[in-house]
Design an enzyme around this catalytic site. Structure first.
Site, PDB file in Angstrom:
ATOM      1  N   ASN A  59     -35.857 -14.390 -10.853  1.00 36.93           N
ATOM      2  CA  ASN A  59     -36.105 -14.809 -12.152  1.00 36.93           C
ATOM      3  C   ASN A  59     -35.112 -14.674 -13.095  1.00 36.93           C
ATOM      4  O   ASN A  59     -35.127 -15.356 -14.124  1.00 36.93           O
ATOM      5  CB  ASN A  59     -37.268 -13.869 -12.439  1.00 36.93           C
ATOM      6  CG  ASN A  59     -37.673 -13.855 -13.854  1.00 36.93           C
ATOM      7  OD1 ASN A  59     -38.550 -14.713 -14.179  1.00 36.93           O
ATOM      8  ND2 ASN A  59     -37.156 -13.050 -14.770  1.00 36.93           N
TER       9      ASN A  59
ATOM     10  N   LYS B 155     -31.220 -25.582 -12.759  1.00 36.95           N
ATOM     11  CA  LYS B 155     -32.769 -25.461 -12.390  1.00 36.95           C
ATOM     12  C   LYS B 155     -33.030 -26.607 -11.462  1.00 36.95           C
ATOM     13  O   LYS B 155     -34.154 -26.416 -10.661  1.00 36.95           O
ATOM     14  CB  LYS B 155     -33.588 -25.388 -13.867  1.00 36.95           C
ATOM     15  CG  LYS B 155     -33.263 -24.298 -14.524  1.00 36.95           C
ATOM     16  CD  LYS B 155     -33.765 -22.888 -14.025  1.00 36.95           C
ATOM     17  CE  LYS B 155     -33.418 -21.769 -14.661  1.00 36.95           C
ATOM     18  NZ  LYS B 155     -33.537 -20.516 -14.124  1.00 36.95           N
TER      19      LYS B 155
ATOM     20  N   VAL C 243     -26.798 -10.331 -10.845  1.00 40.18           N
ATOM     21  CA  VAL C 243     -26.802 -11.193  -9.626  1.00 40.18           C
ATOM     22  C   VAL C 243     -25.632 -12.013  -9.119  1.00 40.18           C
ATOM     23  O   VAL C 243     -25.620 -12.751  -8.117  1.00 40.18           O
ATOM     24  CB  VAL C 243     -27.965 -12.271 -10.071  1.00 40.18           C
ATOM     25  CG1 VAL C 243     -29.435 -11.535 -10.043  1.00 40.18           C
ATOM     26  CG2 VAL C 243     -27.906 -13.065 -11.008  1.00 40.18           C
TER      27      VAL C 243
ATOM     28  N   TYR D 152     -27.614 -25.656 -17.732  1.00 40.44           N
ATOM     29  CA  TYR D 152     -29.021 -25.322 -17.408  1.00 40.44           C
ATOM     30  C   TYR D 152     -29.973 -26.216 -16.446  1.00 40.44           C
ATOM     31  O   TYR D 152     -30.503 -25.678 -15.399  1.00 40.44           O
ATOM     32  CB  TYR D 152     -29.741 -24.954 -18.763  1.00 40.44           C
ATOM     33  CG  TYR D 152     -30.929 -24.044 -18.542  1.00 40.44           C
ATOM     34  CD1 TYR D 152     -31.084 -22.721 -18.266  1.00 40.44           C
ATOM     35  CD2 TYR D 152     -32.380 -24.626 -18.662  1.00 40.44           C
ATOM     36  CE1 TYR D 152     -32.124 -22.060 -18.170  1.00 40.44           C
ATOM     37  CE2 TYR D 152     -33.531 -23.642 -18.526  1.00 40.44           C
ATOM     38  CZ  TYR D 152     -33.373 -22.548 -18.136  1.00 40.44           C
ATOM     39  OH  TYR D 152     -34.584 -21.917 -17.860  1.00 40.44           O
TER      40      TYR D 152
END
Length: 239
Positions: free
Chosen positions: A80, A149, A54, A145
């Site tokens: 995902n 998110k 990606v 992370y």
């Protein structure tokens, strides 16, 4: 079947939640474009594998073009794919920061930017972004992370407004899993997983299929009046 005839792209579909979603979507009648950096195979002939990173915008453009040429449309995009490179901030390298940002945040941007023109042309579609409870509440040792998110949630709400502003029925939602039994959580120390399971109201870790069913709902027409939302799938970890 709940996704009969829909063309669905799922990234990170080689294992864990992504694989569970690919198999479930195909079972529900979808043509599934399963994308992953690692080669993998599936029993269901309605799942078509594409090797895809990606962070590679050229490869994304190739895959999206090929999908449209073969199947004529893209109805659903599930962003995902994700990675972790955990460390306390004083120990986190710039390389680990950049890698997580590029996959988890920019990767979602890359995929959506490539796919959404076809949805806008069709006037409809569903985009499902994978966030995390960590993106909502933070977590020690996961600065990179958590940042990605949380960023995914911000993009989700922005795109829900942006893509529908001229009347297109394009819905954008985020799913925020808790601790799910995947290859990613296998890297987490057992004592931490046990502690998290005990903290959850349901006193256990989640299964990939339990998140995949939420993806299915958001991909289906059953969720036609839901957009800009963040749906937690964490067993009551945060209440």
């Amino acid at each position: 079947m709940r996704l009969d005839g829909k063309v669905c792209i799922i990234t990170g579909a080689g294992s864990g939640i992504g694989r569970a979603a690919a198999e479930l979507f195909a079972k529900e009648g979808a043509i599934v474009i399963a994308c992953d950096v690692n080669e993998t195979s599936y029993e269901n002939p309605n799942i078509h594998f594409y090797k895809l990173d990606v962070t590679d915008r050229n490869r994304i453009a190739e895959v999206v073009k090929d999908v449209v040429e073969k199947f004529g449309k893209i109805d659903v995009l599930v962003n995902n794919a994700g990675i972790t490179r955990d460390a306390l901030i004083q120990n986190m390298t710039e390389e680990d920061w950049d890698k997580v940002i590029n996959v988890n945040l920019k990767g979602v941007f890359n995929m959506t930017q490539a796919v959404v023109p076809y949805m806008l042309e069709a006037g409809k579609g569903s985009i499902i972004n994978t966030s995390s409870v960590v993106g909502v509440y933070g977590n020690i040792g996961q600065t990179n992370y958590a940042a990605t998110k949380a960023g995914v949630i911000g993009m989700t709400k922005t795109w829900a407004k942006e893509f529908a502003r001229k009347g297109a029925q394009i819905r954008v939602n985020a799913v925020a899993p808790g601790f799910i039994k995947t290859p990613m959580t296998e890297k987490v120390p057992e004592k931490i997983l046990t502690m998290m399971a005990e903290k959850a109201a349901l006193k256990r870790l989640g299964e990939p299929i339990e998140v995949a069913y939420v993806y299915l709902f958001l991909a289906s027409d059953e969720s036609s009046y839901i957009t800009g939302q963040v749906i937690g799938v964490d067993g009551g970890l945060i209440l």
